[in-house]
Design an enzyme around this catalytic site. Structure first.
Site, mmCIF file in Angstrom:
data_model
loop_
_atom_site.group_PDB
_atom_site.id
_atom_site.type_symbol
_atom_site.label_atom_id
_atom_site.label_comp_id
_atom_site.label_asym_id
_atom_site.label_seq_id
_atom_site.Cartn_x
_atom_site.Cartn_y
_atom_site.Cartn_z
ATOM 1 N N ASN A 77 -9.527 -4.828 4.485
ATOM 2 C CA ASN A 77 -8.671 -5.745 3.689
ATOM 3 C C ASN A 77 -8.456 -5.177 2.294
ATOM 4 O OD1 ASN A 77 -9.573 -7.795 5.784
ATOM 5 N ND2 ASN A 77 -8.206 -9.014 4.481
ATOM 6 N N LYS A 90 -0.611 -13.243 0.784
ATOM 7 C CA LYS A 90 -1.979 -12.902 1.177
ATOM 8 C C LYS A 90 -2.991 -13.635 0.289
ATOM 9 C CE LYS A 90 -0.472 -9.770 4.195
ATOM 10 N NZ LYS A 90 0.549 -8.936 3.693
ATOM 11 N N ASP A 115 12.394 2.714 4.323
ATOM 12 C CA ASP A 115 11.901 1.335 4.312
ATOM 13 C C ASP A 115 13.063 0.394 4.644
ATOM 14 O OD1 ASP A 115 9.208 -0.135 2.773
ATOM 15 O OD2 ASP A 115 10.956 -1.351 3.306
ATOM 16 N N ILE A 148 0.842 -1.210 0.000
ATOM 17 C CA ILE A 148 0.000 0.000 0.000
ATOM 18 C C ILE A 148 0.873 1.255 0.000
ATOM 19 C CG2 ILE A 148 -1.977 1.153 1.072
ATOM 20 C CD1 ILE A 148 -2.533 -1.499 2.588
ATOM 21 N N LYS A 162 -0.814 -3.686 16.132
ATOM 22 C CA LYS A 162 -1.368 -2.494 15.465
ATOM 23 C C LYS A 162 -2.178 -1.662 16.475
ATOM 24 C CE LYS A 162 -1.027 -1.497 11.760
ATOM 25 N NZ LYS A 162 0.053 -0.761 11.050
ATOM 26 N N ILE A 213 12.413 1.925 11.142
ATOM 27 C CA ILE A 213 11.717 2.981 11.905
ATOM 28 C C ILE A 213 12.015 2.877 13.400
ATOM 29 C CG2 ILE A 213 9.840 3.328 10.226
ATOM 30 C CD1 ILE A 213 8.009 1.823 12.333
ATOM 31 N N THR A 266 -5.584 -0.613 10.985
ATOM 32 C CA THR A 266 -6.376 -1.655 10.328
ATOM 33 C C THR A 266 -7.705 -1.878 11.040
ATOM 34 O OG1 THR A 266 -6.450 -4.059 10.014
ATOM 35 C CG2 THR A 266 -4.941 -3.270 11.671
ATOM 36 N N ASP A 267 -8.706 -2.334 10.287
ATOM 37 C CA ASP A 267 -9.989 -2.715 10.897
ATOM 38 C C ASP A 267 -9.828 -3.903 11.853
ATOM 39 O OD1 ASP A 267 -9.503 -4.680 8.969
ATOM 40 O OD2 ASP A 267 -11.502 -4.591 8.064
ATOM 41 N N GLU A 268 -8.680 -4.604 11.748
ATOM 42 C CA GLU A 268 -8.505 -5.808 12.574
ATOM 43 C C GLU A 268 -8.360 -5.470 14.058
ATOM 44 O OE1 GLU A 268 -6.081 -8.868 10.812
ATOM 45 O OE2 GLU A 268 -6.518 -8.137 8.795
ATOM 46 N N TYR A 298 -0.654 -9.820 15.260
ATOM 47 C CA TYR A 298 -0.601 -8.702 14.294
ATOM 48 C C TYR A 298 -1.506 -7.572 14.745
ATOM 49 C CZ TYR A 298 -2.082 -5.945 10.249
ATOM 50 O OH TYR A 298 -2.424 -4.901 9.420
ATOM 51 N N TYR A 343 -8.909 -21.691 4.318
ATOM 52 C CA TYR A 343 -8.952 -22.015 5.754
ATOM 53 C C TYR A 343 -10.373 -22.353 6.201
ATOM 54 C CZ TYR A 343 -4.312 -19.783 6.133
ATOM 55 O OH TYR A 343 -2.996 -19.433 5.988
HETATM 56 P P1 NAD Z 1 3.561 -4.800 3.342
HETATM 57 O O1 NAD Z 1 3.987 -5.939 4.208
HETATM 58 O O2 NAD Z 1 3.350 -5.020 1.885
HETATM 59 O O3 NAD Z 1 4.603 -3.598 3.469
HETATM 60 C C1 NAD Z 1 5.187 -3.223 4.686
HETATM 61 C C2 NAD Z 1 6.428 -2.403 4.341
HETATM 62 O O4 NAD Z 1 7.010 -1.946 5.585
HETATM 63 C C3 NAD Z 1 7.510 -3.200 3.611
HETATM 64 O O5 NAD Z 1 8.024 -2.437 2.546
HETATM 65 C C4 NAD Z 1 8.573 -3.432 4.684
HETATM 66 O O6 NAD Z 1 9.886 -3.548 4.139
HETATM 67 C C5 NAD Z 1 8.405 -2.186 5.534
HETATM 68 N N1 NAD Z 1 8.867 -2.357 6.915
HETATM 69 C C6 NAD Z 1 8.566 -3.384 7.771
HETATM 70 N N2 NAD Z 1 9.175 -3.179 8.951
HETATM 71 C C7 NAD Z 1 9.859 -2.000 8.851
HETATM 72 C C8 NAD Z 1 10.666 -1.265 9.737
HETATM 73 N N3 NAD Z 1 10.909 -1.692 10.995
HETATM 74 N N4 NAD Z 1 11.193 -0.095 9.317
HETATM 75 C C9 NAD Z 1 10.970 0.354 8.045
HETATM 76 N N5 NAD Z 1 10.226 -0.325 7.152
HETATM 77 C C10 NAD Z 1 9.673 -1.488 7.557
HETATM 78 O O7 NAD Z 1 2.243 -4.220 4.038
HETATM 79 P P2 NAD Z 1 0.989 -3.490 3.406
HETATM 80 O O8 NAD Z 1 -0.035 -4.497 3.105
HETATM 81 O O9 NAD Z 1 1.431 -2.542 2.382
HETATM 82 O O10 NAD Z 1 0.477 -2.689 4.687
HETATM 83 C C11 NAD Z 1 0.935 -1.362 4.941
HETATM 84 C C12 NAD Z 1 0.278 -0.863 6.204
HETATM 85 O O11 NAD Z 1 -1.139 -0.910 6.035
HETATM 86 C C13 NAD Z 1 0.599 -1.695 7.437
HETATM 87 O O12 NAD Z 1 0.780 -0.817 8.514
HETATM 88 C C14 NAD Z 1 -0.654 -2.545 7.623
HETATM 89 O O13 NAD Z 1 -0.849 -2.854 8.984
HETATM 90 C C15 NAD Z 1 -1.723 -1.611 7.107
HETATM 91 N N6 NAD Z 1 -2.932 -2.246 6.571
HETATM 92 C C16 NAD Z 1 -2.837 -3.220 5.619
HETATM 93 C C17 NAD Z 1 -3.995 -3.775 5.088
HETATM 94 C C18 NAD Z 1 -3.945 -4.860 4.029
HETATM 95 O O14 NAD Z 1 -4.977 -5.470 3.718
HETATM 96 N N7 NAD Z 1 -2.803 -5.123 3.413
HETATM 97 C C19 NAD Z 1 -5.253 -3.361 5.556
HETATM 98 C C20 NAD Z 1 -5.309 -2.353 6.533
HETATM 99 C C21 NAD Z 1 -4.138 -1.805 7.027
HETATM 100 P P1 TYD Z 2 -5.337 -12.466 4.482
HETATM 101 O O1 TYD Z 2 -5.121 -12.071 3.068
HETATM 102 O O2 TYD Z 2 -4.235 -13.159 5.209
HETATM 103 O O3 TYD Z 2 -5.826 -11.157 5.259
HETATM 104 P P2 TYD Z 2 -6.367 -11.010 6.801
HETATM 105 O O4 TYD Z 2 -6.020 -12.211 7.558
HETATM 106 O O5 TYD Z 2 -5.595 -9.813 7.247
HETATM 107 O O6 TYD Z 2 -7.839 -10.776 6.675
HETATM 108 O O7 TYD Z 2 -6.611 -13.394 4.560
HETATM 109 C C1 TYD Z 2 -7.870 -12.994 4.070
HETATM 110 C C2 TYD Z 2 -8.848 -14.090 4.399
HETATM 111 O O8 TYD Z 2 -8.486 -15.265 3.675
HETATM 112 C C3 TYD Z 2 -8.840 -14.470 5.871
HETATM 113 O O9 TYD Z 2 -10.156 -14.826 6.266
HETATM 114 C C4 TYD Z 2 -7.940 -15.711 5.899
HETATM 115 C C5 TYD Z 2 -8.211 -16.370 4.547
HETATM 116 N N1 TYD Z 2 -7.070 -17.131 3.978
HETATM 117 C C6 TYD Z 2 -7.262 -18.439 3.540
HETATM 118 O O10 TYD Z 2 -8.373 -18.986 3.620
HETATM 119 N N2 TYD Z 2 -6.194 -19.106 3.037
HETATM 120 C C7 TYD Z 2 -4.957 -18.549 2.932
HETATM 121 O O11 TYD Z 2 -4.007 -19.219 2.484
HETATM 122 C C8 TYD Z 2 -4.786 -17.189 3.355
HETATM 123 C C9 TYD Z 2 -3.435 -16.512 3.258
HETATM 124 C C10 TYD Z 2 -5.870 -16.510 3.878
#
Ligand code: NAD
Ligand code: TYD
Length: 371
Positions: A208, A218, A52, A31, A183, A83, A155-157, A179, A236
């Protein structure tokens, strides 16, 4: 009338100028890199420094379209660092107008296997950033300048599983995985710095997210890339868990909207555009790929698996933001992107990937049943 003038007339004068210099931590991730592309692509004169650590999830190639663009590249500086390392963070924060913190360990399954890095980045790392923002803001106040604004990407989590209704920002948090607990801890630290030190800070709780550059650990990218290779898709449990899917450019845009217009001390839910069960998501992506359901295997569930997340988005809507991308459009674009970027995802599925995959899925797939 457009841009700033329209915003001002609507009573929503931006708190951050379009040409502001931003520190984007975690900007080489999924993101964060979308955010960098959005902001530099949309706002002439904006400047970004990315900090990063380049963990397994961070990838400099995620910024390649910016770094190879002669107009955009001069406005982006990349720094590799952690960070949680104050000497790295302090001078970077002192040089910017705002910090947008994406940096985190982001995968729930890995937080179950190995939680330590989640706590280090999500708690210590956030604290180091907040301290640097506090000091830099105090220095700027002496010079009569506005504080450094801080946005914590959360996150909504943090709400935990929501079986009925939708979570509102004032609801209590109840994280249920390492996780989401990390957060939530990060968010609580932000709130404490707002109250205790008067920091100018906002928090977003995104749903998500899916789209191009999503790490293949993911659900959606794992299943797309496994299906391309005709490998099993490990669903799952019963697969009836529900998520509300948010396209990545909408997530990045909403974060920027909150950065520029959100009120200090406030938290904003960022809902998606599609409340779906995992089975529905998997059926949709298989249809998009023309692959059969027989690839899907029901595997033993994730411990503590949250059954449902759902956000109330009225506070964000009142701030003037609307998502632009439907799930059908977003999924089609995501599948198209993964088909066109095979070297990218094969590289992400190399190195330590096989060991992770075996640890996470080996015994599960051996015990799998028809889905
Ligand atoms: P990602 O895992 O793709 O990216 C995380 C980035 O942070 C990576 O580039 C990693 O190298 C960097 N990083 C990790 N630890 C670090 C540190 N100590 N110092 C500097 N850089 C570091 O994650 P994402 O999916 O892009 O998520 C980004 C943010 O959005 C996160 O804070 C996550 O909790 C939040 N978020 C993600 C989702 C989702 O569905 N992916 C939803 C809601 C919120
Ligand atoms: P994920 O992408 O890991 O996001 P989050 O756990 O943060 O919601 O998973 C999305 C949904 O998919 C979650 O309900 C878990 C499920 N899931 C599977 O069923 N199989 C898988 O291999 C993974 C990675 C996730």
């Amino acid at each position: 009338m457009g841009g700033e003038a329209a915003e001002a007339a609507a009573g929503r004068a931006a708190r951050i100028a379009p040409t502001a210099h931003l520190l984007v931590t975690g900007g080489a991730g999924f993101i964060g890199s979308a955010y960098v592309r959005e902001v530099l692509g949309r706002r002439d004169g904006a400047r970004i420094t990315v900090l990063d650590k380049l963990t397994y999830a961070g990838n400099r190639a995620n910024l390649a379209t910016v770094e190879s663009d002669p107009e955009l590249a001069p406005r982006l500086t990349f720094v590799q660092g952690d960070i949680a390392d104050a000497p790295t963070v302090e001078p970077l924060v002192a040089a910017v107008d705002a910090v947008v913190n994406f940096a985190a360990e982001s995968h729930v399954d890995r937080s179950i296997l190995d939680p330590e890095a989640f706590l280090r980045t999500g708690v210590i790392g956030v604290h180091v950033l907040l301290e640097a923002v506090r000091v830099a803001s105090a220095d700027r106040a002496v010079a009569g300048r506005p504080p450094v604004r801080f946005l914590q990407v959360s996150t909504d989590e943090v709400y935990g599983a929501v079986l009925e209704g939708r979570s509102r920002e004032g609801d209590p948090v109840g994280p249920r995985s390492p996780y989401s607990a990390a957060k939530a801890a990060g968010e609580l630290l932000v709130g404490s710095y707002v109250v205790t030190h008067g920091l100018d800070a906002v928090v977003t709780r995104g749903s998500n997210t899916y789209g191009p550059y999503h790490h293949p650990e993911k659900l959606i990218p794992l299943f797309i890339t496994n299906a391309i290779d005709d490998l099993p898709l490990p669903l799952y449990g019963d697969g009836l868990q529900q998520r509300d899917w948010l396209y990545v450019s909408d997530h990045a845009g909403a974060i920027d909207h909150v950065l520029r217009h959100g009120a200090s001390g406030e938290t904003y839910n960022l809902p998606g555009s599609a409340e779906m069960t995992n089975r529905e998501v998997v059926a949709a992506l298989l249809a998009e790929l023309s692959k059969p359901w027989s690839l899907v295997r029901s595997v033993p569930d994730r411990p503590g698996h949250d059954r449902r997340y759902a956000l109330d988005g009225s506070k964000l809507a009142a701030l003037g933001w609307r998502n632009a991308t439907s799930f059908a459009e977003g999924l089609a674009e995501t599948v198209r992107w993964f088909r066109a970027h095979e070297p990218w995802w094969r590289a992400a599925k190399s190195g330590d990937w096989d060991a992770y995959y075996e640890r996470q899925y080996g015994a599960r797939l051996a015990a799998s049943t028809e889905a």
